[in-house]
Design an enzyme around this catalytic site. Structure first.
Site, short mmCIF file in Angstrom:
data_model
loop_
_atom_site.label_atom_id
_atom_site.label_comp_id
_atom_site.label_asym_id
_atom_site.label_seq_id
_atom_site.Cartn_x
_atom_site.Cartn_y
_atom_site.Cartn_z
N HIS A 151 3.24 -6.85 8.83
CA HIS A 151 1.82 -6.79 9.20
C HIS A 151 0.96 -7.61 8.24
CE1 HIS A 151 1.39 -3.11 6.53
NE2 HIS A 151 0.19 -3.63 6.35
N ASP A 181 9.06 -3.28 8.75
CA ASP A 181 7.80 -3.97 8.51
C ASP A 181 7.91 -4.96 7.33
OD1 ASP A 181 5.16 -4.73 8.31
OD2 ASP A 181 4.35 -2.71 8.47
N SER A 205 0.00 -2.85 0.77
CA SER A 205 0.98 -3.22 1.78
C SER A 205 1.82 -4.38 1.28
CB SER A 205 0.27 -3.66 3.06
OG SER A 205 -0.20 -2.53 3.72
N1 ARG Z 1 -1.20 1.15 8.58
C1 ARG Z 1 -0.68 -0.02 7.94
C2 ARG Z 1 -1.50 -0.42 6.76
O1 ARG Z 1 -2.70 -0.32 6.77
C3 ARG Z 1 -0.72 -1.20 8.82
C4 ARG Z 1 0.21 -1.18 9.89
C5 ARG Z 1 -0.03 -2.34 10.80
N2 ARG Z 1 0.54 -2.00 12.07
C6 ARG Z 1 -0.16 -1.74 13.17
N3 ARG Z 1 0.50 -1.21 14.13
N4 ARG Z 1 -1.43 -2.04 13.32
O2 ARG Z 1 -0.99 -0.91 5.78
#
Ligand code: ARG
Length: 721
Positions: A87, A228, A656
């Site tokens: 992501h 991811d 992330s």
């Molecule tokens: N929740 C994750 C974060 O903020 C991002 C995941 C991105 N994936 C998604 N399905 N939008 O780090």
């Protein structure tokens, strides 16, 4: 109770508090001073302090950096190979994708260095050096060179950063960028010299059905089965220094890369994360938490919900639009869901109750200290927040609806300059402006913009905003719609999307054939957008003095809270600077009767598979590998292949892509998410519930190796079996 008893009790609570140290985004430069290294060793760390952070030599921090503008990445080979999240790479993968080369859907694997894709706009940033400059700022405030208010402004901090940088040995060195930031709400200041590499190439990305498996449904949730991750590489000039893209650039000879452990993990194992948490608000008052819920999260949820519904429908209808809007959709949805989860968790975890208790304790502490500033500070914060809240609500609604959801905008400056040129009858200036108009047109109608999709969003946004904001607080365009379009939003929007100068190339060309002031002044996108900008500026101006006041109050409150907690050390709120968090691999119990195991396996990928649902497709190739249990050296002892795992580390957005390291500093995974039950964690860390969701490094290597056929990349890495 006698004195000895009280003292030993106090000592026990102190030890208890510091041993339960999963909370904390610690500053590397204070690890020793705050005794954190000792505590990390008690939890299992096997490294020396200087291996974690060494201001005068190479340490872990030299393998960790900022990926792009808002994520973390880590160096995993001596040749500049970078691991981050899928992501985090998403916008770049999307940028390289088209209906013909759909890397979002199919994934991308460079089979040689020559195939690694130059990615303009992508940078990788290391932290070169950190210096405490608190006294420089304090001196300037004390000498009256700046006011306390001004000492918080970016313009002041940038200026001081430049002054210090100009005197430093790093001045003019390639890629060096100085940054000066307040920490602990301005009770400390650090100067950070960053080193920015700007030739970063895309090396590998799994298909979204792996990298984004579970999609929005599983986002912010456990149990998770998302691979991811994505892989990039830093390139440098012949001396290993930062350089703009050049085909002769060479892969960076990394001074530090992370060895990778295939040994696996067990519940309770030591785990630490180094990375760049973006922002937390751990020192808010009750009134500020309420403001976050009502004036930021609620209007954001409301606007995004409607925009996402339009996008979902349009993206389902066309592959072209799906690719164009994939990144915008994911970004918007991510914090839409986060805001919902945060508001729910604030209630479920009684964050307001905990904050109320903290305020009571603080007021008692203030009385005991007989410190007038401390005694008044919470009430003063509340007074300011009572005034900011309604303005913040308006600002959020306005920016979400008209500055984010709708992308059809214009540049009032361009209009002014054109008008000027026409008035002066300056032919050259008019020609120059025509060019500027053409450039701006290209910027709006870029490869990821669809005018008809945008129109559909506008059709929803105008009435929605009117429901949210009372008539006297709306931008002036609403009176135009009322008076000239009989409050018919559709008629107005169609007129604007069909007939304004920037609506189509045809309109633009027609206007540029004979540019007049009259047409400029009645151009609808100009009238609309100017009114939005005016409203925005008006709100900002009203907020500014209140925010200044709050900055100063927070400085006092956070200093007081820190003193109250002593001898337990405090860490400052996240501000996208490098931090370390240490904890353990650990399961959790979200509710009565439910226990979540600390890891998932590929069995769960197949359990979740649903060919009817794009978010839960499993690529045929992966399915076959899983069914054949062809996991090679990546399997656990029992033959299963792990996918994700949980740890108690304290992270937030910006982290992330961060490396998850074991006691020896070997890479065991990549952090990519937080869990639903603790989305209030940016405000109060919850010891029982807060977990960090990581991809297991064995799943990353398995996908790279068996599905991506990238054994050449694995050969570059240092693997510990
Ligand atoms: N929740 C994750 C974060 O903020 C991002 C995941 C991105 N994936 C998604 N399905 N939008 O780090």
């Amino acid at each position: 109770m006698n004195k000895v008893k009280i003292l030993s009790l106090l000592f026990l609570t102190f030890c208890f508090q510091i041993l339960k140290a999963d909370e904390g985004m610690w500053l590397l430069q204070l690890l020793q001073e705050q005794n954190a290294i000792e505590l990390m060793k008690k939890q299992g760390l096997k490294l020396k302090a200087s291996q974690v952070y060494n201001p005068n030599g190479v340490s872990l921090k030299d393998a960790v950096g900022i990926f792009g503008g808002g994520c973390t990445g880590e160096v995993i080979s001596p040749e500049g190979l970078i691991l981050t999240n899928h992501h985090c790479g998403y916008s770049f993968i999307q940028q390289h994708s088209s209906v013909e080369h759909d890397y979002l859907t199919d994934g991308f694997w460079a089979k040689s260095r020559a195939e690694e894709l130059p990615t303009p706009g992508l940078t990788f940033t290391f932290v070169h050096r950190i210096e405490d400059v608190t006294s420089v700022i304090n001196d300037k405030v004390e000498s009256g060179e700046v006011t306390l208010y001004e000492s918080f402004t970016n313009s002041f901090l940038d200026q001081v950063a430049q002054e210090i940088y100009a005197e430093s040995d790093l001045y003019g060195k390639k890629g060096i960028k100085p940054q000066l930031l307040p920490f602990y709400a301005g009770n400390k200041y650090y100067m950070i010299y960053k080193k920015v590499y700007s030739d970063v190439r895309m090396v590998g990305a799994p298909p979204s059905s792996i990298g984004k498996f579970g999609g929005e449904t599983d986002n912010w949730m456990w149990p998770r089965h998302t691979g991811d991750f994505s892989i990039f590489r830093i390139y440098a000039d012949e001396n290993g220094e930062p350089a703009e893209y050049d085909e002769n650039n060479k892969p960076l000879k990394s001074i530090k890369h992370l060895p990778i452990s295939l040994k696996g993990i067990e519940e309770g194992d030591y785990a630490m994360i180094m990375g760049f948490p973006g922002s937390t608000s751990r020192y808010l008052t009750v009134s500020e938490v309420k403001e976050r819920m009502e004036a930021t999260n609620n209007p954001r949820i409301q606007v995004r919900e409607e925009r996402l519904a339009v996008l979902r429908e349009e993206m389902d209808k066309s592959d072209k639009i799906r690719i164009q809007y994939a990144n915008k959709f994911a970004g918007s949805s991510n914090y839409w869901k986060n805001s919902i989860g945060m508001n729910k968790a604030i209630i479920d975890n009684d964050v307001l109750g905990q904050k109320r208790e903290q305020e009571q304790q603080f007021n008692q502490f203030a009385e005991k200290q007989n410190n007038i500033d401390y005694m008044n500070v919470i009430a003063e914060i509340n007074g300011a927040v009572a005034q900011t809240s309604p303005l913040m609500y308006q600002l959020t609604a306005l920016s979400e609806a008209f500055l984010s959801a709708i992308e059809f905008v214009t540049s009032p400056r361009l209009y002014r300059e054109m008008k000027d040129a026409i008035e002066k009858n300056d032919k050259d200036a008019v020609e120059k402006q025509k060019e500027a108009f053409r450039d701006f047109y290209q910027r709006i109608h870029n490869k990821d913009y669809d005018h008809e999709v945008d129109r559909k969003i506008a059709l929803v946004m105008f009435p929605l905003y009117a429901e949210m904001i009372s008539a006297e607080d709306r931008p002036a365009i609403y009176s135009v719609i009322e008076n000239e379009y009989a409050s018919d939003y559709t008629a107005f929007i169609n007129e604007m999307y069909d007939h304004s100068i920037f609506a189509s190339e045809e309109n633009l060309n027609k206007y540029l054939e004979n540019p007049t002031i009259e047409l400029l002044e009645k151009d609808l996108i100009y009238i609309h957008y100017t009114s939005v900008v005016n409203k925005f500026n008006e709100l900002r101006e009203q907020l500014e003095p209140l925010k200044n006041e709050l900055n100063v109050l927070h400085k006092t409150y956070i200093r007081g809270l820190g003193e109250m907690k002593l001898p337990v050390p405090s860490y400052p709120d996240a501000n996208f600077t490098i931090r370390l968090t240490y904890g353990n691999v650990k399961s959790y119990s979200p509710r009565d009767g439910v226990h979540y195991h600390y890891y998932t396996t590929t069995d769960g990928v197949l359990e979740k598979e649903n060919p009817e649902d794009r978010e839960f497709n499993v690529p045929a190739e992966l399915k076959e590998l899983i069914q054949n249990r062809d996991f090679g050296r990546y399997a656990m002892k029992n033959g299963d292949l792990p996918v994700c795992f949980l740890s108690t580390n304290d992270i937030t957005g910006g982290n992330s892509g961060s490396p998850v390291l074991n006691a020896k500093g070997h890479l065991i995974g990549t952090a990519f998410d937080g869990n639903w039950e603790s989305l209030s964690g940016d405000i109060v860390f919850d010891d029982d519930l807060q977990r960090c969701i990581n991809v297991d490094i064995r799943y990353v290597l398995f996908i790279l190796d068996k599905l991506g056929g990238c054994s050449h990349l694995i050969d570059e890495m240092t693997i510990i079996e």
